[in-house]
Structure formats: C-alpha cells, structure tokens
Design a protein around this motif. Structure first.
Motif, PDB file in Angstrom:
ATOM      1  N   PRO A 169       0.835  -1.217   0.000  1.00  0.00           N
ATOM      2  CA  PRO A 169       0.000   0.000   0.000  1.00  0.00           C
ATOM      3  C   PRO A 169       0.859   1.252   0.000  1.00  0.00           C
ATOM      4  N   ALA A 170       0.238   2.370  -0.316  1.00  0.00           N
ATOM      5  CA  ALA A 170       0.911   3.668  -0.291  1.00  0.00           C
ATOM      6  C   ALA A 170      -0.021   4.672   0.371  1.00  0.00           C
ATOM      7  N   THR A 171       0.506   5.830   0.652  1.00  0.00           N
ATOM      8  CA  THR A 171      -0.304   6.873   1.275  1.00  0.00           C
ATOM      9  C   THR A 171      -1.241   7.475   0.243  1.00  0.00           C
ATOM     10  N   CYS A 172      -2.546   7.280   0.434  1.00  0.00           N
ATOM     11  CA  CYS A 172      -3.537   7.793  -0.516  1.00  0.00           C
ATOM     12  C   CYS A 172      -4.837   7.994   0.239  1.00  0.00           C
ATOM     13  N   GLY A 173      -4.989   9.160   0.839  1.00  0.00           N
ATOM     14  CA  GLY A 173      -6.149   9.432   1.664  1.00  0.00           C
ATOM     15  C   GLY A 173      -7.279  10.098   0.911  1.00  0.00           C
ATOM     16  N   THR A 174      -8.291  10.487   1.676  1.00  0.00           N
ATOM     17  CA  THR A 174      -9.478  11.125   1.088  1.00  0.00           C
ATOM     18  C   THR A 174      -9.123  12.441   0.423  1.00  0.00           C
ATOM     19  N   LEU A 175      -8.210  13.212   1.029  1.00  0.00           N
ATOM     20  CA  LEU A 175      -7.839  14.506   0.457  1.00  0.00           C
ATOM     21  C   LEU A 175      -7.205  14.333  -0.921  1.00  0.00           C
ATOM     22  N   ARG A 176      -6.364  13.311  -1.075  1.00  0.00           N
ATOM     23  CA  ARG A 176      -5.713  13.068  -2.364  1.00  0.00           C
ATOM     24  C   ARG A 176      -6.752  12.675  -3.417  1.00  0.00           C
ATOM     25  N   ARG A 177      -7.677  11.827  -3.057  1.00  0.00           N
ATOM     26  CA  ARG A 177      -8.721  11.410  -3.994  1.00  0.00           C
ATOM     27  C   ARG A 177      -9.602  12.585  -4.394  1.00  0.00           C
ATOM     28  N   ALA A 178      -9.987  13.389  -3.403  1.00  0.00           N
ATOM     29  CA  ALA A 178     -10.832  14.551  -3.691  1.00  0.00           C
ATOM     30  C   ALA A 178     -10.093  15.546  -4.584  1.00  0.00           C
ATOM     31  N   GLY A 179      -8.809  15.755  -4.304  1.00  0.00           N
ATOM     32  CA  GLY A 179      -8.034  16.676  -5.132  1.00  0.00           C
ATOM     33  C   GLY A 179      -7.914  16.201  -6.566  1.00  0.00           C
ATOM     34  N   PHE A 184       3.722   7.015 -31.479  1.00  0.00           N
ATOM     35  CA  PHE A 184       5.113   6.570 -31.525  1.00  0.00           C
ATOM     36  C   PHE A 184       6.062   7.509 -30.768  1.00  0.00           C
ATOM     37  N   THR A 185       5.577   8.668 -30.340  1.00  0.00           N
ATOM     38  CA  THR A 185       6.471   9.653 -29.715  1.00  0.00           C
ATOM     39  C   THR A 185       6.060  10.019 -28.291  1.00  0.00           C
ATOM     40  N   VAL A 186       4.841  10.518 -28.114  1.00  0.00           N
ATOM     41  CA  VAL A 186       4.429  11.060 -26.816  1.00  0.00           C
ATOM     42  C   VAL A 186       4.495  10.017 -25.701  1.00  0.00           C
ATOM     43  N   PRO A 187       3.940   8.794 -25.880  1.00  0.00           N
ATOM     44  CA  PRO A 187       4.035   7.814 -24.783  1.00  0.00           C
ATOM     45  C   PRO A 187       5.465   7.484 -24.384  1.00  0.00           C
ATOM     46  N   ARG A 188       6.395   7.514 -25.346  1.00  0.00           N
ATOM     47  CA  ARG A 188       7.794   7.229 -24.999  1.00  0.00           C
ATOM     48  C   ARG A 188       8.353   8.304 -24.074  1.00  0.00           C
ATOM     49  N   LEU A 189       7.958   9.535 -24.303  1.00  0.00           N
ATOM     50  CA  LEU A 189       8.402  10.613 -23.423  1.00  0.00           C
ATOM     51  C   LEU A 189       7.753  10.481 -22.048  1.00  0.00           C
ATOM     52  N   LEU A 190       6.471  10.174 -22.018  1.00  0.00           N
ATOM     53  CA  LEU A 190       5.783  10.008 -20.740  1.00  0.00           C
ATOM     54  C   LEU A 190       6.329   8.830 -19.953  1.00  0.00           C
ATOM     55  N   ASN A 191       6.771   7.796 -20.664  1.00  0.00           N
ATOM     56  CA  ASN A 191       7.261   6.595 -19.994  1.00  0.00           C
ATOM     57  C   ASN A 191       8.518   6.856 -19.174  1.00  0.00           C
ATOM     58  N   LEU A 192       9.221   7.927 -19.459  1.00  0.00           N
ATOM     59  CA  LEU A 192      10.413   8.258 -18.684  1.00  0.00           C
ATOM     60  C   LEU A 192      10.073   8.590 -17.237  1.00  0.00           C
ATOM     61  N   VAL A 193       8.803   8.915 -16.998  1.00  0.00           N
ATOM     62  CA  VAL A 193       8.386   9.337 -15.655  1.00  0.00           C
ATOM     63  C   VAL A 193       8.067   8.142 -14.766  1.00  0.00           C
ATOM     64  N   VAL A 194       7.492   7.074 -15.348  1.00  0.00           N
ATOM     65  CA  VAL A 194       7.040   5.926 -14.567  1.00  0.00           C
ATOM     66  C   VAL A 194       8.094   4.825 -14.617  1.00  0.00           C
ATOM     67  N   LYS A 195       8.679   4.495 -13.486  1.00  0.00           N
ATOM     68  CA  LYS A 195       9.748   3.506 -13.409  1.00  0.00           C
ATOM     69  C   LYS A 195       9.191   2.113 -13.130  1.00  0.00           C
ATOM     70  N   PRO A 196       9.736   1.084 -13.756  1.00  0.00           N
ATOM     71  CA  PRO A 196       9.265  -0.285 -13.508  1.00  0.00           C
ATOM     72  C   PRO A 196       9.535  -0.717 -12.069  1.00  0.00           C
ATOM     73  N   ASP A 197       8.628  -1.527 -11.551  1.00  0.00           N
ATOM     74  CA  ASP A 197       8.757  -2.170 -10.241  1.00  0.00           C
ATOM     75  C   ASP A 197       8.828  -1.189  -9.077  1.00  0.00           C
ATOM     76  N   LYS A 198       8.431   0.049  -9.313  1.00  0.00           N
ATOM     77  CA  LYS A 198       8.382   1.029  -8.238  1.00  0.00           C
ATOM     78  C   LYS A 198       6.925   1.291  -7.869  1.00  0.00           C
ATOM     79  N   VAL A 199       6.630   1.313  -6.583  1.00  0.00           N
ATOM     80  CA  VAL A 199       5.263   1.505  -6.111  1.00  0.00           C
ATOM     81  C   VAL A 199       4.962   3.000  -6.038  1.00  0.00           C
ATOM     82  N   TYR A 200       3.875   3.398  -6.694  1.00  0.00           N
ATOM     83  CA  TYR A 200       3.419   4.788  -6.682  1.00  0.00           C
ATOM     84  C   TYR A 200       2.029   4.852  -6.071  1.00  0.00           C
ATOM     85  N   PRO A 201       1.709   5.954  -5.401  1.00  0.00           N
ATOM     86  CA  PRO A 201       0.338   6.116  -4.898  1.00  0.00           C
ATOM     87  C   PRO A 201      -0.628   6.405  -6.044  1.00  0.00           C
TER      88      PRO A 201
END
Length: 842
Positions: free
Chosen positions: A346-356, A427-444
């Motif tokens: 699990p990760a920290t993900c409260g009501t305030l985060r969901r509402a925001g 063929f371009t935009v998702p490759r740039l976005l993929n630089l942000v999300v790392k494999p095997d790392k847990v994100y909220p």
C-alpha cells in the motif's frame, strides 16, 4: 454435425499410427466398450487400449470431444469429459480412472426451465417503442445542440465565444451526466431482487435505464474517484477508498455493495442482473472491505465476498457462491487457492488526495476540454474562410458538384489526417511520458504518476490501429513502434490478431516464433486500493496463445507453451515449458498432436519465405481496401452533414436528429453489405487449412469488417434483424444482450434463445499454423451465460443452459435441458441455486 466435423476437420485418421503401434486387446468389459466407441469415432477397425490417444492413435481434441459425447449417450458407461481424457490418455487408464472415480449421482432435479414464447405482437411492440425512444432522445439532443450552437455563435470575439462555450458545454455535460440518474430514479426507483420477462413494459423501463446509464459520459471516468460518486448517485452502496477499473457498468446499481478499500480490475462483469430462459433476473453482488477482483472475472447475481477476500484473474463466482472473509479463490467456478493476488504494497492515498484528483479532473474538463470541444469547432469554421463560406446556408445547392467535392476533400483530410497524426503521436508522446514511470516502483494512486500511466494506456490502446495492422506481419512493426519488446520475434504473418491490449506497452516482451490468436490482454500493472506498480510481462518463445487470455506479469510459463482459449495463466508453481495449459484453474494437456501438425512443413525454409511474401502482399491489399471502406463510410456521413448545414436554417434541430438516426441506420446497412459482398453473399463452409492458404487470408478479411455498431442494438429486436442480414440462421424472438458471433453464416440460433452480455460464439480456431472452422448450433430456448465462450463444432440442445464465463470446447454436444458450466464446461450435477428473485416470488 458429428459426421461433418470428423470428415471435414479431421480427414483421414492416421491409420499408420494406429496400425504400426503394438496392439493390446481389451481385458475388461468397460475397456472393450470404450475401445469400440473410439474406433467407431476414428473410423478404424480397432484401437489398442495402451495406445496414447494423441501420440499413438493420432487423435486430437475434436475427435476426443466426439468420443466423450458418444460415451455420455451410453447409459451402460460412466460419463467422460475432456478433462478425463487429458488425465487418462489411454483406454486402459481411462477405464480405470472412470471406474475408480466416486460414483456419479444422477443430476439433481431442477425446475424445468422452458422458455415461454412471447407473442410476436408484444415482441414487435417492444422494438417499436425502443425505436421511438431513440427518436425522442435524438430529437431532444438535436434541440439542445441547435439552441446551444446558436447561442455560442452569437458571441463576439474569442473570449466571448470561450465563455459561452464554457457555460453551454458545462451545463450540457452536467445535464448529460444527471439525466440518466434522474431517469433511473423516476422510471425504476430502487432496484430489488426480482424477475420479469423480456420484451414487456417492465423490460422496456429496464432497457431504457440501462442504455442511458451506459451512454453516460461518466463512463469515461472509470479509474477516477468521480466514477465511484456516479455509481453512488445511482444507488450503489460503495465505501471509501474503492478503486474500480472495469468499464462494465452495473445496470441495477442498488443491488451492488462494495466495502471500503476494495479493488475491481478491468474487464470484469458485476452487472447485478442476468438474462435466463427469456427472463431478466436481478440479484445482489456484495463485496466486503479490502476485497480484490481480478481481470476478466464474472460475478453472477447473488454472490458475495467477505472482508479481505480475493478472486483471481479469469475466474467466476456462480450464483449462490460466497467467498469467506480472508480467503483467496480462483477458477471457473471459483475454488479455494493459496495464491495471493494482491502483490503490491500500500501507499499513502487518503481522502484529500482522492478529492483533489477528482477536482483537478473537473477543472480540466470544464475549463479546457468542454470549451475546446464546443467552441473549437465554431471558431475553426469562423476563422477559416473556406470552411465558413462552404458551410454558410445557401452557398451550395444539394445538386451542386461542389457539395460532393467539399465532402470528399474534408473527409480525406480528417480521416487520413487522423491516421497519420495518430500514429505520429503514439510513436512519440508515450515514450516521453514513460520516462516518468519507473518499472517495479510503487506509486500512490491519483497523483501525477498515475495520470501519466493512464495517459500512456489510453494513447497506446487505440483499437483502430490494432484493427488495421492485426492479422498481418505489420502488427509486429506497429507493436514494436509503440514500445513492445519484439526484437527476437520471427515473422509468421499472423503473430497477433486484431485485439491486443496492455497496461503499458513498454514492459511487454514476446519471444521468437510465438503466435497470438486474438483477445490478448497483457496485465503488467498491479493495483491495490492505494497504489499501483508496473512490471514486465514476458511471453516465452515458440508458444501459442488462444483467444481471450489475460496474461499477467510473473506468469509461470516459459518457452513452447500452448495456452488454450480462456485459460487462467498460472502465477505459482514451477515454470511450465513444452506443455499445453487448458482451463481455469489450468491443467496440463499435450503441447501439440500429430494430427494437427500436417501443415508444419509450410512454416520453415523456402516454403515459408514464399508463402509469407504472398500473405504480406495479400494483407497489404486488405489493409488498403478496409481503409477505403472506412473512409467511404466517413465520406457519406460527411456529405450528409454538409447537406444538413445547407438546410440548417430551414429545419434546425430536426436535421440534427435526422443525422443521428441516419448515421446509425446507414452504418449498419453499409457494413452488412460490405461483409456479405466480401463473401459474395454465400455461406461459409467448414474448413481446415494452413494459415498460408489463400482461403485463410480471405477469411481474415471478414474479421476486419467493423462491427462495433452491433453493440448499440443489444437488447432490441433489431439486433436479430442485423444478425439475419449478416447470414446467421437465427430464429424468432431471440434475446441478445451482447453476444458476439465471429462466423455468422456458420452459426445457427434457435427460437427464443437467451444470449447474455459478453458471450461469444466462435466458429473457428487457429492452432499454431493451422486454421479450422465448423458450424455451431444452439437449439431453441438455450441460455448462454454472461461471458460464456462457445467454440466451433458445438451443438447445444434445446432448453440447455451454459453457465456464466464457461468455455464450451470444440465438438461438445450438450443434451437438451442440461446444465453445463466451468472452464472447460462439463455437466453440472448439483442442484441449481435459486436466486433471491425467485424465492421472493415463490
């Protein structure tokens, strides 16, 4: 049916294999009887009781399915299923296994479920009222669009147009979202467990609300806290911190209860109703706190899961099943397992985060997307003189060639511009976005990384392009372009079908020589109620994947595996290699059989190179043809739209409504004519051939004819009319709530059948390099459950019932009024659960 299947699909039993092997004669009565039945099915004089069905006797699964059907008809022999065949692959071991099995009690007596035929007048009246409701909705939409456009166009300057677009678009969106909610409470009130016949007035109210709920723009917010609020407004009891990723909207939301912290993965069905024997039955689906529902699951009515319970991927809860708190179940029907499907911290993900997150989505929608959609089109017409002049009423006569030239140019620009720009962006935009999300790392959940992850998934799962490139060599280049690891893939010309989806394309690996039939969903993201993580999913080399498979990361399969249709891919135990896997939960079967390898010589050497080159040329022509087919459809709609603009001042909102009605009717007729034209208005015949046979290439063209328009007609008599136009031999008063049929002219549906949402009748199979097709017949009064899959060469007797999410294998014969279920499907001998809807009335 049986004679035709054996003669066409399995020509010439391998007499050499039967004759050369050492013959062992039967020693017991049951061995003698079983041997005689098998010899008769295989059209040989005798079979050895120690001969392996597949390796020695040269049989395949279709032959053995007919063998099982013959055995079940013999009252002096114990019943046999395909699972028995794979567990005991010789006559001797099968006889021993059946004799040692626990005595089979006669099937539990069940109420005779005979469909009461609906009067044709009532059936036609329901369809007429449904059409009138659609006309009324179209008229209302046209009226609102007409008034809104007129008000927006009265603005002066960009700022004024933006503000007017913001107001009109915002009010219009709120109205679209709240209208289905209001209609549900006005027409239905609060749903309770009940039963009512289809095609009646109660059904008409049910259908109206169901269609409005599914057409609500809120469906686009699946995976967003706003979607949970929408379901609550419809009456669902949903706790805090619930994450719902499935686009399957419960039609009776008052009967849905979801405890806090529960996760429901995509492609799962929890409809809170089912169609059964010509009647709609509504029932509760209750999920406790912190429950987990996997991918491609079905929750029938009157099912429940306790706190902390889990249901694995490709699994089903039948009506009456309940998973105790803290337990983990999987399979179809579900059974106890020790595997933990919630594999992420699990990760920290409260009501305030969901509402925001929800508020940011609302601000983006109302301040950017809605004004851009509403005012952008108007500004484009106003700022581009050529468009403004052409769309000005009175500038072009309906008989003028300019109208058709304008429609031609505009449709070419928009259609092919979308294709080119879409590919470039993918063929371009998702490759740039993929630089942000790392494999095997847990994100909220519900943060920046979650938004990026969802954006990658949306952009790289556009079905138009997999439809275009699928079933050809060019799908490999396309998938590699969006991020798949296919560096070691060898071309077969049919590496992937037209339906492939993923969570992220950048963590998908497929080994060399592997082929995928269709409907593959690569599950390479894990979710909890507070977090997510992406990880690599790897499919081994020289494998074959059948239809409708969810393939998760961490799968325990290696090289040279056969994954059968709807198999539950294992996540525990040793790595399977060189075997086949069938069923849910899965069990091992032979990887291949000699009878099915007759075309293997075409898959190597010079023969492969010649055949592949010829198939590639044929596929290019098919791709060009279908691009032109879809463009021509778009051209006609564009031309009709421009003609409406010419007459807009005279008829206004009536023309907008007419455009909606014309678009629906024209789309259906147009694609019906395209499909029947490709087949020269002739019926298909059962086939067995190589994927390098020109017949197979031609057959692939039929799969490419667009047919998503069929979903609009679900639950109406018009669906049956279209099926009949497409060549299905379909009877009267069939209730089709969302069934799909791949080979229409090989399918026969009897009177008063009931076909549930997500069900499928597939009259073909691609197994490695071999293609097979055969007829399938559903006799009068059958019920096919939610998500059930009927394979080719199947006969389902009158009044029979196939349970939800079942897989009825090729060649099976279901007796009249029998109840079958499971994956693979077998006879269900326990007493059927009586839904609360029936016990209340009883």
């Amino acid at each position: 049916m049986e004679e035709k299947s054996l003669d066409v699909l399995t020509p010439g039993p391998d007499e050499s294999a039967v004759g050369i092997r050492k013959y062992t004669s039967p020693e017991t009565g049951i061995e003698k009887d079983l041997a005689e039945v098998l010899a008769d099915v295989m059209c040989v004089e005798r079979v050895s009781i120690d001969g392996h069905f597949f390796d020695d006797l040269g049989a395949n699964s279709l032959v053995m399915a007919h063998f099982c059907a013959r055995v079940r008809k013999r009252t002096d022999l114990p019943s046999a299923s395909m699972k028995d065949i794979y567990r005991h692959p010789t006559i001797r071991s099968l006889a021993t296994g059946l004799a040692n099995a626990a005595p089979v009690e006669p099937s539990a007596p069940a109420p005779t479920e005979v469909v009461t035929p609906v009067r044709t007048v009532r059936y036609a009246l329901c369809g007429t009222l449904q059409f009138l409701l659609f006309l009324g909705y179209s008229f209302l939409a046209g009226l609102v669009a007409d008034r809104g456009y007129s008000w927006v166009s009265a603005g002066s300057g960009v700022i004024d147009v933006y503000l007017r677009s913001f107001v009109f678009g915002g009010v219009g969106l709120v109205a679209l979202c709240t209208f289905p909610i209001a209609a549900k409470w006005l027409l239905i009130g609060r749903w309770k467990p009940r039963e009512f016949p289809v095609w009646g007035l109660t059904y008409l109210r049910f259908w109206t609300v169901k269609v409005l709920i599914h057409a609500n723009p809120m469906i686009f917010f699946v995976g967003n806290p706003l979607y949970v609020l929408y379901l609550r407004a419809l009456g669902a009891r949903i706790g805090k911190g619930v994450t719902i990723l499935s686009h399957s909207v419960p039609a009776c939301p008052d009967l849905l209860t979801v405890g806090a912290g529960t996760v429901i993965r995509k492609d799962s069905f929890f409809l809170c109703y089912r169609a059964h024997a010509g009647r709609i039955q509504t029932g509760r689906v209750t999920l406790g706190r912190d429950a987990f529902i996997g991918e491609k699951t079905v929750l029938d009515i009157d099912t429940s899961m306790g706190d902390g319970a889990q249901l694995g991927h490709t699994s089903t809860l039948y009506s009456g099943q309940a998973v105790p708190g803290g337990q983990r179940w999987h399979g179809s029907p579900a059974q106890l397992t020790q595997h933990d499907y919630l594999r992420i911290e699990p990760a920290t993900c409260g009501t305030l985060r969901r509402a925001g997150f929800g508020l940011i989505t609302v601000f983006q929608l109302f301040l950017l997307y809605v004004p851009l959609a509403v005012g952008g089109a108007y500004m484009l017409v106003s700022l581009v003189p050529a468009l403004h002049d052409r769309l000005e009423p009175g500038t072009v006569q309906l008989t003028s060639p300019d109208l058709y030239i304008d429609a031609l140019l505009l449709s070419l620009l928009l259609f092919f511009g979308f294709a080119v720009v879409g590919l470039t962006v993918m063929f371009t935009v998702p490759r740039l976005l993929n630089l942000v999300v790392k494999p095997d790392k847990v994100y909220p959940l519900y943060g920046f990384h979650y938004s990026v992850h969802r954006a990658i998934g949306r952009m790289t799962n556009i079905k138009f392009f997999t439809w275009l490139f699928g079933d050809s060599s060019y799908i490999v280049h396309y998938l590699r372009g969006i991020g798949y690891d296919l560096s070691r893939v060898e071309q077969t010309g049919s590496n992937f079908g037209t339906e492939v989806q993923h969570e992220t394309p950048f963590l998908c690996s497929v080994g060399s020589g592997t082929m995928v039939a269709d409907g593959l969903s690569i599950v390479n993201a894990d979710y909890s109620s507070t977090s997510f993580r992406v990880s690599r999913a790897s499919i081994g080399a020289y494998s074959f994947l059948g239809n409708n498979i969810a393939y998760p990361s961490g799968a325990r399969t290696g090289e040279n595996c056969l994954l059968a249709t709807k198999v539950m891919v294992p996540l525990e135990g040793e790595v399977r290699e060189g075997v086949g896997l069938l069923g849910s939960p899965c069990f091992e079967i032979p990887r291949s059989v000699e009878r099915d390898s007759r075309f293997d010589h075409l898959r190597t050497g010079d023969e492969l190179r010649r055949s592949l080159a010829a198939k590639n040329r044929y596929n290019i022509r098919s791709m060009v043809f279908f691009l032109l087919v879809r463009w021509l459809h778009f051209f006609v709609l564009t031309m009709f739209g421009l003609a409406n603009a010419e007459l807009y001042d005279s008829y206004g909102h009536v023309l907008i409504a007419a455009f909606l009605v014309f678009s629906l009717g024209f789309t259906a007729v147009y694609f019906v004519l395209v499909e029947r034209g490709i087949a020269a208005f002739r019926a298909l015949q059962p086939q067995v051939c190589s994927i390098y046979d020109p017949y197979f290439w031609w057959h692939e063209r039929l799969w490419k004819v667009p047919d998503t328009y069929l979903n609009i007609f679900n639950g109406t008599p018009f669906k049956n009319v279209i099926w009949r136009m497409l060549g299905v031999r379909i009877g009267s008063r069939v209730f089709d709530d969302g069934c799909y049929m791949t080979e229409r002219t090989l399918t026969t549906i009897g009177n008063d059948c009931t076909l549930n949402a997500g069900s499928k009748v597939q009259c073909h199979s691609q197994e490695d390099g071999t293609f097979k097709s055969d007829r399938s017949t559903l006799d009068a009064g059958c019920t096919i459950g939610v998500g059930a899959h009927v394979h080719y060469g199947v006969t389902v007797g009158a009044g029979a019932v196939l349970a939800p999410d079942s897989f009825l294998m090729k060649g099976e014969e279901v007796p009249q009024h029998a109840r079958w279920g499971g994956n693979p499907a077998t006879e269900m001998r326990d007493a059927p659960h009586q839904p609360e809807a029936l016990t209340r009335e009883g």
